[in-house]
Design an enzyme around this catalytic site. Structure first.
Site, PDB file in Angstrom:
ATOM      1  N   VAL A 182       0.830  -1.207   0.000  1.00  0.00           N
ATOM      2  CA  VAL A 182       0.000   0.000   0.000  1.00  0.00           C
ATOM      3  C   VAL A 182       0.865   1.257   0.000  1.00  0.00           C
ATOM      4  O   VAL A 182       0.373   2.351   0.242  1.00  0.00           O
ATOM      5  CB  VAL A 182      -0.961  -0.001   1.229  1.00  0.00           C
ATOM      6  CG1 VAL A 182      -1.976  -1.132   1.119  1.00  0.00           C
ATOM      7  CG2 VAL A 182      -0.203  -0.094   2.550  1.00  0.00           C
ATOM      8  N   ASP A 183       2.165   1.084  -0.290  1.00  0.00           N
ATOM      9  CA  ASP A 183       3.107   2.204  -0.136  1.00  0.00           C
ATOM     10  C   ASP A 183       3.256   3.077  -1.379  1.00  0.00           C
ATOM     11  O   ASP A 183       3.933   4.115  -1.334  1.00  0.00           O
ATOM     12  CB  ASP A 183       4.490   1.681   0.311  1.00  0.00           C
ATOM     13  CG  ASP A 183       5.035   0.589  -0.609  1.00  0.00           C
ATOM     14  OD1 ASP A 183       4.805   0.649  -1.834  1.00  0.00           O
ATOM     15  OD2 ASP A 183       5.713  -0.326  -0.088  1.00  0.00           O
ATOM     16  N   HIS A 229      -4.634  -4.235  -2.114  1.00  0.00           N
ATOM     17  CA  HIS A 229      -4.981  -3.866  -0.743  1.00  0.00           C
ATOM     18  C   HIS A 229      -5.129  -2.352  -0.577  1.00  0.00           C
ATOM     19  O   HIS A 229      -5.100  -1.850   0.534  1.00  0.00           O
ATOM     20  CB  HIS A 229      -3.935  -4.430   0.228  1.00  0.00           C
ATOM     21  CG  HIS A 229      -3.946  -5.935   0.292  1.00  0.00           C
ATOM     22  ND1 HIS A 229      -2.955  -6.676   0.893  1.00  0.00           N
ATOM     23  CD2 HIS A 229      -4.853  -6.836  -0.164  1.00  0.00           C
ATOM     24  CE1 HIS A 229      -3.249  -7.968   0.788  1.00  0.00           C
ATOM     25  NE2 HIS A 229      -4.385  -8.091   0.143  1.00  0.00           N
ATOM     26  N   PRO A 289      13.887 -14.800  -0.111  1.00  0.00           N
ATOM     27  CA  PRO A 289      15.020 -15.400   0.612  1.00  0.00           C
ATOM     28  C   PRO A 289      14.595 -16.548   1.530  1.00  0.00           C
ATOM     29  O   PRO A 289      15.428 -17.337   1.958  1.00  0.00           O
ATOM     30  CB  PRO A 289      15.603 -14.238   1.425  1.00  0.00           C
ATOM     31  CG  PRO A 289      14.570 -13.172   1.420  1.00  0.00           C
ATOM     32  CD  PRO A 289      13.672 -13.395   0.241  1.00  0.00           C
ATOM     33  N   ALA A 330      14.643  -9.573  -3.306  1.00  0.00           N
ATOM     34  CA  ALA A 330      13.935  -9.083  -4.497  1.00  0.00           C
ATOM     35  C   ALA A 330      14.889  -8.415  -5.489  1.00  0.00           C
ATOM     36  O   ALA A 330      14.794  -8.623  -6.700  1.00  0.00           O
ATOM     37  CB  ALA A 330      12.849  -8.105  -4.064  1.00  0.00           C
TER      38      ALA A 330
HETATM   39  P1  OAD Z   1       4.782 -10.469   4.877  1.00  0.00           P
HETATM   40  O1  OAD Z   1       5.373  -9.576   5.922  1.00  0.00           O
HETATM   41  O2  OAD Z   1       3.766 -11.468   5.299  1.00  0.00           O
HETATM   42  O3  OAD Z   1       5.929 -11.260   4.139  1.00  0.00           O
HETATM   43  C1  OAD Z   1       7.070 -10.609   3.654  1.00  0.00           C
HETATM   44  C2  OAD Z   1       7.851 -11.602   2.820  1.00  0.00           C
HETATM   45  O4  OAD Z   1       8.958 -10.900   2.254  1.00  0.00           O
HETATM   46  C3  OAD Z   1       8.438 -12.785   3.605  1.00  0.00           C
HETATM   47  O5  OAD Z   1       8.134 -13.992   2.926  1.00  0.00           O
HETATM   48  C4  OAD Z   1       9.957 -12.530   3.601  1.00  0.00           C
HETATM   49  O6  OAD Z   1      10.703 -13.729   3.530  1.00  0.00           O
HETATM   50  C5  OAD Z   1      10.102 -11.724   2.317  1.00  0.00           C
HETATM   51  N1  OAD Z   1      11.261 -10.830   2.273  1.00  0.00           N
HETATM   52  C6  OAD Z   1      11.888 -10.161   3.274  1.00  0.00           C
HETATM   53  N2  OAD Z   1      12.904  -9.412   2.798  1.00  0.00           N
HETATM   54  C7  OAD Z   1      12.929  -9.603   1.455  1.00  0.00           C
HETATM   55  C8  OAD Z   1      13.723  -9.106   0.380  1.00  0.00           C
HETATM   56  N3  OAD Z   1      14.714  -8.237   0.582  1.00  0.00           N
HETATM   57  N4  OAD Z   1      13.424  -9.526  -0.856  1.00  0.00           N
HETATM   58  C9  OAD Z   1      12.401 -10.387  -1.105  1.00  0.00           C
HETATM   59  N5  OAD Z   1      11.632 -10.888  -0.133  1.00  0.00           N
HETATM   60  C10 OAD Z   1      11.877 -10.508   1.123  1.00  0.00           C
HETATM   61  O7  OAD Z   1       4.218  -9.491   3.729  1.00  0.00           O
HETATM   62  P2  OAD Z   1       3.135  -9.797   2.591  1.00  0.00           P
HETATM   63  O8  OAD Z   1       3.282 -11.181   2.069  1.00  0.00           O
HETATM   64  O9  OAD Z   1       3.218  -8.675   1.643  1.00  0.00           O
HETATM   65  O10 OAD Z   1      -2.328  -6.943   4.071  1.00  0.00           O
HETATM   66  O11 OAD Z   1       1.801  -9.689   3.407  1.00  0.00           O
HETATM   67  C11 OAD Z   1       0.598  -9.812   2.741  1.00  0.00           C
HETATM   68  C12 OAD Z   1      -0.439  -8.949   3.379  1.00  0.00           C
HETATM   69  O12 OAD Z   1      -0.516  -9.260   4.768  1.00  0.00           O
HETATM   70  C13 OAD Z   1      -0.129  -7.474   3.369  1.00  0.00           C
HETATM   71  O13 OAD Z   1      -0.499  -6.834   2.160  1.00  0.00           O
HETATM   72  C14 OAD Z   1      -0.955  -6.962   4.496  1.00  0.00           C
HETATM   73  C15 OAD Z   1      -0.720  -8.033   5.521  1.00  0.00           C
HETATM   74  O14 OAD Z   1      -1.756  -8.272   6.430  1.00  0.00           O
HETATM   75  C16 OAD Z   1      -3.153  -5.963   4.485  1.00  0.00           C
HETATM   76  O15 OAD Z   1      -2.795  -5.108   5.284  1.00  0.00           O
HETATM   77  C17 OAD Z   1      -4.527  -6.035   3.903  1.00  0.00           C
END
Ligand code: OAD
Length: 227
Positions: free
Chosen positions: A91-92, A107, A201, A218
């Site tokens: 959402v950024d 979202h 990762p 990423a």
């Molecule tokens: P999460 O915080 O659940 O997951 C973040 C993911 O990013 C994890 O799998 C990490 O391993 C990965 N990660 C961390 N650093 C990274 C990097 N440098 N490069 C690539 N990957 C990396 O975030 P989301 O999956 O986005 O929804 O969460 C989904 C939704 O849950 C969000 O949109 C939000 C939340 O509740 C709402 O607020 C509606």
């Protein structure tokens, strides 16, 4: 990737982590703070709208001070070469700022408010009067984001579904794959015969459902596939 004719991409918080924006889960995750989980809900907003807005105003300051990183820029560059729909859970607003045009913000986005009466969207420009009011009808406005227990915007979900069901390459980058319906999109691509690639990762529930899992951040992972 060089032969791809239609690419669908799903991104999550991991794509913005290199820009200094906290992810939701894991060490340092936003949802590790129980009181924040409550703020991101219709009940939290009903009980204390100003507290909710104060938190979103802080997050807005953080994202406005951040800049798109090479992962955001790589996806924008890829779209200039191959038809691509970018579906993000973030959402950024950083994908938009990086230049991605065919963008589905599943979202919502915290850079705008949404009028609770007429639905009008206003760009949020700090310093904010909290709670903000609609520039058209003057009614109270809420953050333009999807909260726990709310449905996703139907048009956004439809566009995302169409993109994943009609692609020949699907990328899923930086998401824990734990939130539905976003996490199901990659399955649609697989069923349609697309090549599916994960960049993360860490292992996620999606790892065993994709053709190729790159255990990379990423920025590094997209540098491998966007050549
Ligand atoms: P999460 O915080 O659940 O997951 C973040 C993911 O990013 C994890 O799998 C990490 O391993 C990965 N990660 C961390 N650093 C990274 C990097 N440098 N490069 C690539 N990957 C990396 O975030 P989301 O999956 O986005 O929804 O969460 C989904 C939704 O849950 C969000 O949109 C939000 C939340 O509740 C709402 O607020 C509606």
């Amino acid at each position: 990737m060089a032969d791809a004719e239609r690419i669908a991409v799903l991104t999550g918080a991991g794509v913005s982590a290199p820009s200094g924006i906290a992810t939701f889960r894991g060490a340092g995750g936003v949802w590790n703070h129980a009181e924040l989980l409550r703020l991101a809900s219709p009940e939290g907003y009903r009980d204390d709208p100003v507290a909710v807005w104060r938190w979103y105003a802080e997050r807005l300051d953080t994202v406005l001070a951040a800049a798109p990183n090479p992962a955001h820029l790589a996806l924008a560059a890829l779209e200039r070469r191959t038809p691509l729909t970018l579906v993000t859970q973030n959402v950024d607003g950083l994908h938009r700022r990086a230049g991605s045009g065919e963008l589905v913000e599943l979202h919502g986005d915290l850079t705008r408010s949404r009028c609770e009466r007429c639905g009008h969207l206003d760009e949020l420009v700090p310093p904010l009067d909290l709670p903000p009011h609609c520039s058209i009808c003057g009614h109270r406005a809420r953050p333009n984001v999807v909260w726990f227990g709310e449905l996703l915007p139907a048009v956004a979900l439809e566009r995302a579904t169409r993109a994943f069901a009609n692609c020949d390459v699907a990328l899923v980058v930086g998401t824990s794959g734990t939130v539905q319906p976003a996490a199901s999109l990659i399955g649609l691509a697989g069923e349609a015969g697309a090549v599916t690639i994960e960049i993360n990762p860490e292992t996620t529930p999606l790892s065993r459902r994709v053709d190729l899992s790159l255990r990379l951040g990423a920025v590094e992972g997209l540098a491998e596939v966007v050549v």
